[in-house]
Scaffold this motif. Structure first.
Motif, PDB file in Angstrom:
ATOM      1  N   VAL A 125      -2.681  12.930  -8.659  1.00 40.15           N
ATOM      2  CA  VAL A 125      -1.660  12.030  -8.130  1.00 40.15           C
ATOM      3  C   VAL A 125      -1.324  10.992  -9.198  1.00 40.15           C
ATOM      4  O   VAL A 125      -2.208  10.478  -9.887  1.00 40.15           O
ATOM      5  N   THR A 126      -0.030  10.745  -9.365  1.00 40.86           N
ATOM      6  CA  THR A 126       0.416   9.721 -10.298  1.00 40.86           C
ATOM      7  C   THR A 126       1.534   8.937  -9.652  1.00 40.86           C
ATOM      8  O   THR A 126       2.208   9.425  -8.735  1.00 40.86           O
ATOM      9  N   GLY A 127       1.729   7.690 -10.088  1.00 38.68           N
ATOM     10  CA  GLY A 127       2.772   6.874  -9.489  1.00 38.68           C
ATOM     11  C   GLY A 127       3.073   5.658 -10.326  1.00 38.68           C
ATOM     12  O   GLY A 127       2.281   5.252 -11.189  1.00 38.68           O
ATOM     13  N   PHE A 128       4.220   5.054 -10.038  1.00 41.63           N
ATOM     14  CA  PHE A 128       4.769   3.974 -10.848  1.00 41.63           C
ATOM     15  C   PHE A 128       5.030   2.736  -9.995  1.00 41.63           C
ATOM     16  O   PHE A 128       5.632   2.831  -8.926  1.00 41.63           O
ATOM     17  N   CYS A 129       4.552   1.590 -10.449  1.00 41.49           N
ATOM     18  CA  CYS A 129       4.776   0.307  -9.772  1.00 41.49           C
ATOM     19  C   CYS A 129       4.260   0.389  -8.332  1.00 41.49           C
ATOM     20  O   CYS A 129       3.064   0.501  -8.123  1.00 41.49           O
ATOM     21  N   TRP A 130       5.137   0.349  -7.332  1.00 42.65           N
ATOM     22  CA  TRP A 130       4.702   0.495  -5.935  1.00 42.65           C
ATOM     23  C   TRP A 130       3.868   1.762  -5.783  1.00 42.65           C
ATOM     24  O   TRP A 130       2.816   1.759  -5.131  1.00 42.65           O
ATOM     25  N   GLY A 131       4.322   2.849  -6.387  1.00 40.21           N
ATOM     26  CA  GLY A 131       3.584   4.105  -6.324  1.00 40.21           C
ATOM     27  C   GLY A 131       2.276   4.053  -7.080  1.00 40.21           C
ATOM     28  O   GLY A 131       1.320   4.760  -6.742  1.00 40.21           O
ATOM     29  N   GLY A 132       2.207   3.216  -8.117  1.00 40.74           N
ATOM     30  CA  GLY A 132       0.962   3.070  -8.862  1.00 40.74           C
ATOM     31  C   GLY A 132      -0.130   2.461  -8.007  1.00 40.74           C
ATOM     32  O   GLY A 132      -1.302   2.857  -8.094  1.00 40.74           O
ATOM     33  N   GLY A 187       0.451  -0.340 -11.329  1.00 39.06           N
ATOM     34  CA  GLY A 187       0.426  -0.629  -9.900  1.00 39.06           C
ATOM     35  C   GLY A 187      -0.390  -1.886  -9.633  1.00 39.06           C
ATOM     36  O   GLY A 187      -1.440  -2.103 -10.247  1.00 39.06           O
ATOM     37  N   ARG A 188       0.082  -2.706  -8.709  1.00 41.00           N
ATOM     38  CA  ARG A 188      -0.613  -3.961  -8.389  1.00 41.00           C
ATOM     39  C   ARG A 188      -2.027  -3.665  -7.887  1.00 41.00           C
ATOM     40  O   ARG A 188      -2.248  -2.744  -7.101  1.00 41.00           O
ATOM     41  N   LEU A 189      -2.990  -4.482  -8.299  1.00 38.41           N
ATOM     42  CA  LEU A 189      -4.399  -4.242  -8.027  1.00 38.41           C
ATOM     43  C   LEU A 189      -4.984  -5.176  -6.985  1.00 38.41           C
ATOM     44  O   LEU A 189      -5.925  -4.817  -6.275  1.00 38.41           O
ATOM     45  N   VAL A 190      -4.483  -6.391  -6.903  1.00 39.51           N
ATOM     46  CA  VAL A 190      -4.975  -7.381  -5.958  1.00 39.51           C
ATOM     47  C   VAL A 190      -3.785  -7.953  -5.205  1.00 39.51           C
ATOM     48  O   VAL A 190      -2.627  -7.748  -5.581  1.00 39.51           O
ATOM     49  N   GLY A 191      -4.063  -8.680  -4.129  1.00 40.20           N
ATOM     50  CA  GLY A 191      -2.975  -9.287  -3.377  1.00 40.20           C
ATOM     51  C   GLY A 191      -3.419  -9.645  -1.973  1.00 40.20           C
ATOM     52  O   GLY A 191      -4.559  -9.386  -1.559  1.00 40.20           O
ATOM     53  N   ALA A 192      -2.506 -10.249  -1.234  1.00 39.68           N
ATOM     54  CA  ALA A 192      -2.798 -10.619   0.148  1.00 39.68           C
ATOM     55  C   ALA A 192      -2.883  -9.381   1.020  1.00 39.68           C
ATOM     56  O   ALA A 192      -2.243  -8.364   0.747  1.00 39.68           O
ATOM     57  N   SER A 193      -3.676  -9.463   2.064  1.00 38.00           N
ATOM     58  CA  SER A 193      -3.813  -8.368   3.020  1.00 38.00           C
ATOM     59  C   SER A 193      -3.092  -8.711   4.314  1.00 38.00           C
ATOM     60  O   SER A 193      -2.922  -9.879   4.655  1.00 38.00           O
TER      61      SER A 193
END
Length: 300
Positions: free
Chosen positions: A172-179, A200-206
């Motif tokens: 599986v591969t993906g870019f930005c949101w898909g990453g 792809g973003r790694l951390v953030g609010a849940s």
């Protein structure tokens, strides 16, 4: 916090830094980055891939994938007339499966893969029909549950198994949101042999729709992930990559086998050859590394 994360994602996608000239708001900066011509009628033109991968010798086009009675469209590319093919899921940016994503699928097909790019937020709306990024983020992307994405990808894998794919060789591969989704899916599906996540973003609010982020599932990866990131990405600070590395080091074998390549001068979306953020050297090196990663981890 969700709105703040969405704004940060949008800025990262377009290469807008946190600091703007005096008198310029983030909204103005986003509009300027998109350009006055960014409207529903012109998005397909802007989304034309600079790299044109021919389809001769390939079976390409839209297919419909049944997800519990819902028909989800996807773009499929594969060597014509062949079966038992290794499978790569190609996960799009927030703009959906436009020509750049389709071309990326054809590049994988040229390398011998059955590549499938599903429309993962089609239930929430048509990403290519939006003229404003802020509306797209708020009205479509923010409403897509991670659980829905995981289910859609599971259904895509089932479709691949019934249509010429060997899902014992699943990548599986993906870019930005898909990453971001690459990391989540590599923790979700034990069949994933390897993943390649492009910025792809790694951390953030849940929240209820996105209860966990990649850093939260790092230790439970089922297949190792190669992270390809830009050192000049204003939306994904390098310290978040450091946090992810620590989480991976504390995990199982697949987590510990995961690794990052950071291109020091590359911005966000450096692989997106239809945008000014494209950096040919980093994009080509990342592509070679992606193919090698899949081959080394049984997706070939």
């Amino acid at each position: 916090m969700l709105h703040r994360d969405m704004t940060r994602d949008a800025e990262a996608l377009l290469g807008i830094s946190g600091a703007e000239p005096s008198g310029t708001t983030r909204r103005t900066a986003l509009k300027a980055a998109l350009g006055a011509g960014y409207a529903a009628a012109t998005l397909p033109t802007l989304a034309q891939s600079a790299i044109r991968t021919p389809s001769d010798g390939l079976t390409v086009g839209e297919v419909m994938i049944d997800v519990n009675g819902f028909n989800m469209p996807a773009y499929r590319a594969a060597p014509a007339g062949k079966t038992g093919l290794p499978v790569v899921l190609v996960l799009s940016e927030i703009f959906g499966v436009h020509e750049y994503i389709a071309d990326t699928a054809r590049r994988f097909a040229r390398a011998g893969y059955l590549a499938i790019a599903p429309e993962l937020f089609v239930r929430q709306g048509d990403a290519q029909s939006f003229g404003e990024l802020a509306k797209l983020m708020a009205e479509v992307i923010a409403k897509v549950p991670d659980a829905q994405v995981m289910g859609d990808l599971d259904a895509t894998v089932q479709w691949a198994a019934a249509n010429g794919g060997d899902t014992s060789k699943l990548g599986v591969t993906g870019f930005c949101w898909g990453g971001r989704q690459v990391w989540l899916y590599a923790a979700h599906n034990p069949a994933v042999k390897a993943g390649v996540a492009w910025y792809g973003r790694l951390v953030g609010a849940s929240n209820d729709l996105m209860p966990r982020n990649p850093v939260d599932v790092a230790a439970s990866l089922k297949g190792p992930v190669l992270g390809l990131y830009g050192g000049a990405d204003t939306g994904i600070p390098l310290d978040t990559i450091d946090k992810m590395k620590k989480a991976l080091a504390d995990g199982g074998a697949a987590a510990r086998a995961s690794t990052f390549v950071v291109y020091p001068d590359a911005p966000h979306a450096f692989h997106a050859d239809y945008r000014p953020s494209y950096r040919q050297e980093a994009a080509e090196d990342g592509w070679k590394r992606a193919l090698d990663w899949f081959q080394r981890h049984g997706v070939a």
